[in-house]
Design a protein around this motif. Structure first.
Motif, PDB file in Angstrom:
ATOM      1  N   GLY A 146      -6.341  34.323  -3.938  1.00  0.00           N
ATOM      2  CA  GLY A 146      -6.459  34.399  -5.397  1.00  0.00           C
ATOM      3  C   GLY A 146      -6.797  33.067  -6.057  1.00  0.00           C
ATOM      4  O   GLY A 146      -6.902  32.985  -7.278  1.00  0.00           O
ATOM      5  N   LEU A 147      -6.973  32.024  -5.256  1.00  0.00           N
ATOM      6  CA  LEU A 147      -7.154  30.679  -5.821  1.00  0.00           C
ATOM      7  C   LEU A 147      -8.596  30.450  -6.278  1.00  0.00           C
ATOM      8  O   LEU A 147      -9.545  30.887  -5.619  1.00  0.00           O
ATOM      9  N   ALA A 148      -8.747  29.748  -7.400  1.00  0.00           N
ATOM     10  CA  ALA A 148     -10.086  29.394  -7.879  1.00  0.00           C
ATOM     11  C   ALA A 148     -10.146  27.878  -8.054  1.00  0.00           C
ATOM     12  O   ALA A 148      -9.114  27.219  -8.219  1.00  0.00           O
ATOM     13  N   ALA A 149     -11.364  27.338  -8.029  1.00  0.00           N
ATOM     14  CA  ALA A 149     -11.531  25.882  -8.131  1.00  0.00           C
ATOM     15  C   ALA A 149     -10.978  25.350  -9.457  1.00  0.00           C
ATOM     16  O   ALA A 149     -10.625  24.179  -9.566  1.00  0.00           O
ATOM     17  N   GLU A 150     -10.864  26.228 -10.463  1.00  0.00           N
ATOM     18  CA  GLU A 150     -10.359  25.797 -11.788  1.00  0.00           C
ATOM     19  C   GLU A 150      -8.839  25.653 -11.799  1.00  0.00           C
ATOM     20  O   GLU A 150      -8.277  25.152 -12.761  1.00  0.00           O
ATOM     21  N   ASP A 151      -8.183  26.111 -10.722  1.00  0.00           N
ATOM     22  CA  ASP A 151      -6.713  26.163 -10.719  1.00  0.00           C
ATOM     23  C   ASP A 151      -6.065  24.895 -10.168  1.00  0.00           C
ATOM     24  O   ASP A 151      -4.904  24.910  -9.791  1.00  0.00           O
ATOM     25  N   LEU A 152      -6.810  23.794 -10.079  1.00  0.00           N
ATOM     26  CA  LEU A 152      -6.313  22.672  -9.271  1.00  0.00           C
ATOM     27  C   LEU A 152      -5.797  21.492 -10.082  1.00  0.00           C
ATOM     28  O   LEU A 152      -5.551  20.423  -9.528  1.00  0.00           O
ATOM     29  N   ASP A 153      -5.600  21.675 -11.385  1.00  0.00           N
ATOM     30  CA  ASP A 153      -5.265  20.541 -12.254  1.00  0.00           C
ATOM     31  C   ASP A 153      -3.808  20.118 -12.257  1.00  0.00           C
ATOM     32  O   ASP A 153      -3.472  19.041 -12.738  1.00  0.00           O
ATOM     33  N   ASP A 154      -2.910  20.936 -11.750  1.00  0.00           N
ATOM     34  CA  ASP A 154      -1.472  20.685 -11.862  1.00  0.00           C
ATOM     35  C   ASP A 154      -1.069  19.388 -11.144  1.00  0.00           C
ATOM     36  O   ASP A 154      -1.319  19.239  -9.950  1.00  0.00           O
ATOM     37  N   PRO A 155      -0.429  18.431 -11.862  1.00  0.00           N
ATOM     38  CA  PRO A 155      -0.020  17.177 -11.214  1.00  0.00           C
ATOM     39  C   PRO A 155       0.970  17.402 -10.061  1.00  0.00           C
ATOM     40  O   PRO A 155       1.076  16.558  -9.165  1.00  0.00           O
ATOM     41  N   ALA A 156       1.651  18.548 -10.070  1.00  0.00           N
ATOM     42  CA  ALA A 156       2.598  18.848  -8.985  1.00  0.00           C
ATOM     43  C   ALA A 156       1.884  18.944  -7.635  1.00  0.00           C
ATOM     44  O   ALA A 156       2.512  18.801  -6.589  1.00  0.00           O
ATOM     45  N   PHE A 157       0.572  19.172  -7.664  1.00  0.00           N
ATOM     46  CA  PHE A 157      -0.176  19.283  -6.404  1.00  0.00           C
ATOM     47  C   PHE A 157      -0.396  17.916  -5.761  1.00  0.00           C
ATOM     48  O   PHE A 157      -0.832  17.831  -4.625  1.00  0.00           O
ATOM     49  N   ARG A 158      -0.116  16.842  -6.514  1.00  0.00           N
ATOM     50  CA  ARG A 158      -0.419  15.500  -5.996  1.00  0.00           C
ATOM     51  C   ARG A 158       0.820  14.770  -5.484  1.00  0.00           C
ATOM     52  O   ARG A 158       0.764  13.594  -5.149  1.00  0.00           O
ATOM     53  N   THR A 159       1.940  15.458  -5.420  1.00  0.00           N
ATOM     54  CA  THR A 159       3.167  14.793  -4.966  1.00  0.00           C
ATOM     55  C   THR A 159       3.224  14.704  -3.444  1.00  0.00           C
ATOM     56  O   THR A 159       2.468  15.366  -2.723  1.00  0.00           O
ATOM     57  N   ARG A 160       4.183  13.889  -3.006  1.00  0.00           N
ATOM     58  CA  ARG A 160       4.411  13.743  -1.563  1.00  0.00           C
ATOM     59  C   ARG A 160       4.781  15.090  -0.939  1.00  0.00           C
ATOM     60  O   ARG A 160       4.269  15.476   0.105  1.00  0.00           O
ATOM     61  N   GLN A 161       5.677  15.828  -1.605  1.00  0.00           N
ATOM     62  CA  GLN A 161       6.115  17.120  -1.073  1.00  0.00           C
ATOM     63  C   GLN A 161       4.954  18.107  -0.969  1.00  0.00           C
ATOM     64  O   GLN A 161       4.850  18.868   0.002  1.00  0.00           O
ATOM     65  N   ALA A 162       4.052  18.047  -1.924  1.00  0.00           N
ATOM     66  CA  ALA A 162       2.896  18.951  -1.895  1.00  0.00           C
ATOM     67  C   ALA A 162       2.014  18.674  -0.671  1.00  0.00           C
ATOM     68  O   ALA A 162       1.474  19.601  -0.064  1.00  0.00           O
ATOM     69  N   GLY A 163       1.883  17.405  -0.290  1.00  0.00           N
ATOM     70  CA  GLY A 163       1.093  17.061   0.897  1.00  0.00           C
ATOM     71  C   GLY A 163       1.699  17.657   2.149  1.00  0.00           C
ATOM     72  O   GLY A 163       0.998  18.144   3.038  1.00  0.00           O
ATOM     73  N   GLU A 164       3.017  17.644   2.194  1.00  0.00           N
ATOM     74  CA  GLU A 164       3.722  18.208   3.352  1.00  0.00           C
ATOM     75  C   GLU A 164       3.535  19.742   3.396  1.00  0.00           C
ATOM     76  O   GLU A 164       3.188  20.301   4.431  1.00  0.00           O
ATOM     77  N   TYR A 165       3.732  20.405   2.262  1.00  0.00           N
ATOM     78  CA  TYR A 165       3.521  21.869   2.213  1.00  0.00           C
ATOM     79  C   TYR A 165       2.076  22.196   2.595  1.00  0.00           C
ATOM     80  O   TYR A 165       1.814  23.165   3.316  1.00  0.00           O
ATOM     81  N   ALA A 166       1.147  21.382   2.091  1.00  0.00           N
ATOM     82  CA  ALA A 166      -0.274  21.648   2.359  1.00  0.00           C
ATOM     83  C   ALA A 166      -0.546  21.655   3.853  1.00  0.00           C
ATOM     84  O   ALA A 166      -1.197  22.566   4.384  1.00  0.00           O
ATOM     85  N   SER A 167      -0.030  20.659   4.556  1.00  0.00           N
ATOM     86  CA  SER A 167      -0.359  20.606   5.987  1.00  0.00           C
ATOM     87  C   SER A 167       0.352  21.714   6.745  1.00  0.00           C
ATOM     88  O   SER A 167      -0.102  22.137   7.814  1.00  0.00           O
TER      89      SER A 167
END
Ligand code: C5P
Length: 217
Positions: free
Chosen positions: A65-86
């Motif tokens: 359901g993700l779109a390229a427009e959905d990526l602005d949230d600063p929460a995506f740039r945290t250390r924890q987000a990098g861990e979840y991403a991988s």
């Protein structure tokens, strides 16, 4: 008519690839996609709704359901987000769900820049320009440490080095689309470079590839 300029920029965390991709986008007037943000968004949105990164089906539903427009949230740039991403990035179904979006971006008629881990190998294997940007883990940890401190995160240097080594091992060791240099990617080690010097080296790599000259380094 000249072929579209598609530039693939791969490499590990905090290698400088994101900044280099952004700057190449400015230099050549191309749109830039930070593909890591897609995986970060899937991880954060999943946990926000009570899910776990090891739940491949739930992660895939979010990725679909993700779109390229959905990526602005600063929460995506945290250390924890990098861990979840991988963690969500190991699931093949998640990678597949994010593939069309990335390949659509890569096929823009005027060209594009995409940075990530598998852009030159899987997403855009025919890209006319491929860079693999890296740096020593200690140097990358120092950069990421400063960046997270500036974002207001309470982190230690040791924690960040551990994060980086763990993420390198997970991203490089996964079965589907591991982080690896494409055979035809030019290696750019930024350990001893400022970001300006690294950008200039990247620009020369692009110019050489466009002129059919291979690596200028
Ligand atoms: O580049 P960034 O640190 O934002 O990427 C976060 C994570 O997303 C990486 O550690 C990796 O696991 C995953 N990723 C990926 N493929 C990409 C981009 C990122 O697997 N093309």
């Amino acid at each position: 008519m000249t072929a579209p300029l598609m530039i693939a920029v791969d490499g590990p965390a905090a290698s400088g690839k994101g900044t280099i991709a952004t700057r190449l986008g400015e230099i050549y007037g191309l749109p830039v996609l930070d593909s890591g943000l897609l995986y970060r968004a899937v991880g954060v949105l999943l946990v926000r709704q009570g899910g776990r990164p090891d739940d491949a089906a739930a992660a895939t539903a979010i990725a679909e359901g993700l779109a390229a427009e959905d990526l602005d949230d600063p929460a995506f740039r945290t250390r924890q987000a990098g861990e979840y991403a991988s963690q969500v990035a190991v699931h093949s179904a998640v990678r597949l769900a994010l593939r069309d979006l990335q390949q659509g971006f890569a096929r823009r008629p005027d060209g594009a820049v995409i940075d990530g881990r598998d852009i030159g190998t899987v997403i855009a294997p025919d890209a006319p320009v491929k860079l693999y940007v890296t740096a020593r883990p200690e140097v990358r940890a120092e950069r990421r440490f400063r960046q997270l401190l500036a974002q207001g995160e309470a982190v230690t240097h040791v924690d960040i080095l551990e994060d980086i080594l763990r993420r390198d091992a997970r991203d490089g060791g996964r079965a589907d689309s591991p982080m690896v240099r494409a055979k035809d990617a030019v290696l750019l080690d930024t350990s001893e470079m400022t970001i300006d010097v690294a950008t200039d080296a990247a620009r020369r790599i692009v110019e050489a590839a466009r002129a059919g000259r291979g690596s200028p380094l």
